[in-house]
Design a protein around this motif. Sequence first.
Motif, PDB file in Angstrom:
ATOM      1  N   GLN A  74    -110.950  58.621  57.224  1.00 42.59           N
ATOM      2  CA  GLN A  74    -110.563  58.264  55.855  1.00 42.59           C
ATOM      3  C   GLN A  74    -110.529  59.472  54.925  1.00 42.59           C
ATOM      4  O   GLN A  74    -109.654  59.571  54.070  1.00 42.59           O
ATOM      5  CB  GLN A  74    -111.530  57.212  55.316  1.00 42.59           C
ATOM      6  N   ASP A  75    -111.459  60.392  55.068  1.00 38.50           N
ATOM      7  CA  ASP A  75    -111.523  61.552  54.179  1.00 38.50           C
ATOM      8  C   ASP A  75    -110.751  62.751  54.712  1.00 38.50           C
ATOM      9  O   ASP A  75    -110.716  63.794  54.063  1.00 38.50           O
ATOM     10  CB  ASP A  75    -112.984  61.946  53.945  1.00 38.50           C
ATOM     11  N   ASP A  76    -110.154  62.620  55.874  1.00 38.66           N
ATOM     12  CA  ASP A  76    -109.383  63.710  56.456  1.00 38.66           C
ATOM     13  C   ASP A  76    -108.091  63.905  55.663  1.00 38.66           C
ATOM     14  O   ASP A  76    -107.395  62.939  55.359  1.00 38.66           O
ATOM     15  CB  ASP A  76    -109.052  63.382  57.915  1.00 38.66           C
ATOM     16  N   PRO A  77    -107.745  65.141  55.286  1.00 40.60           N
ATOM     17  CA  PRO A  77    -106.535  65.346  54.488  1.00 40.60           C
ATOM     18  C   PRO A  77    -105.254  65.016  55.253  1.00 40.60           C
ATOM     19  O   PRO A  77    -104.258  64.612  54.658  1.00 40.60           O
ATOM     20  CB  PRO A  77    -106.588  66.822  54.106  1.00 40.60           C
ATOM     21  N   THR A  78    -105.268  65.172  56.566  1.00 42.98           N
ATOM     22  CA  THR A  78    -104.056  64.914  57.343  1.00 42.98           C
ATOM     23  C   THR A  78    -103.887  63.434  57.666  1.00 42.98           C
ATOM     24  O   THR A  78    -102.796  62.879  57.498  1.00 42.98           O
ATOM     25  CB  THR A  78    -104.096  65.713  58.664  1.00 42.98           C
ATOM     26  N   TRP A  79    -104.940  62.786  58.122  1.00 43.35           N
ATOM     27  CA  TRP A  79    -104.868  61.410  58.591  1.00 43.35           C
ATOM     28  C   TRP A  79    -105.397  60.392  57.586  1.00 43.35           C
ATOM     29  O   TRP A  79    -105.445  59.202  57.884  1.00 43.35           O
ATOM     30  CB  TRP A  79    -105.647  61.262  59.891  1.00 43.35           C
TER      31      TRP A  79
END
Length: 132
Positions: A74-79
């Motif tokens: 959820q906090d990943d910039p890509t995914w």
Amino acid sequence: TWLMGMFAMVGNGPFELASSLLFFTPRVWLYTLPWVGFGIACSQLTASANWARVLAISGTAASWVMLGLATAFQDDPTWGVLADIPLQVLPQAWMTELWQPGLGWMPAVCVCAVLGVVMVGAGAPFFARRNL
């Protein structure tokens, strides 16, 4: 449930415990709507009760795995954007919202009700084609 609460929750009086159980029971029932809808959809997909049971249990287990993956990314910039999609349609993501004070739990109830209707509606075309 009340009897187990009386033994396990020693500090609560019997009437306070009963009133709390009665207060939260509708929220629990409304949380089950998506799961009931999913079970009905699985039973409409196949004529066999055993296969419907396997589909429902497997789908429920897969939804917990999907929730774990979605919250991890959820906090990943890509995914992050892709991880946010399952969080909107999985009932588990709305579970904590049902215990909000006041009327803060009403959006979660509405989402759970809509998810239940959508899941039943997803299985209905297969049920309509089946020759019983």
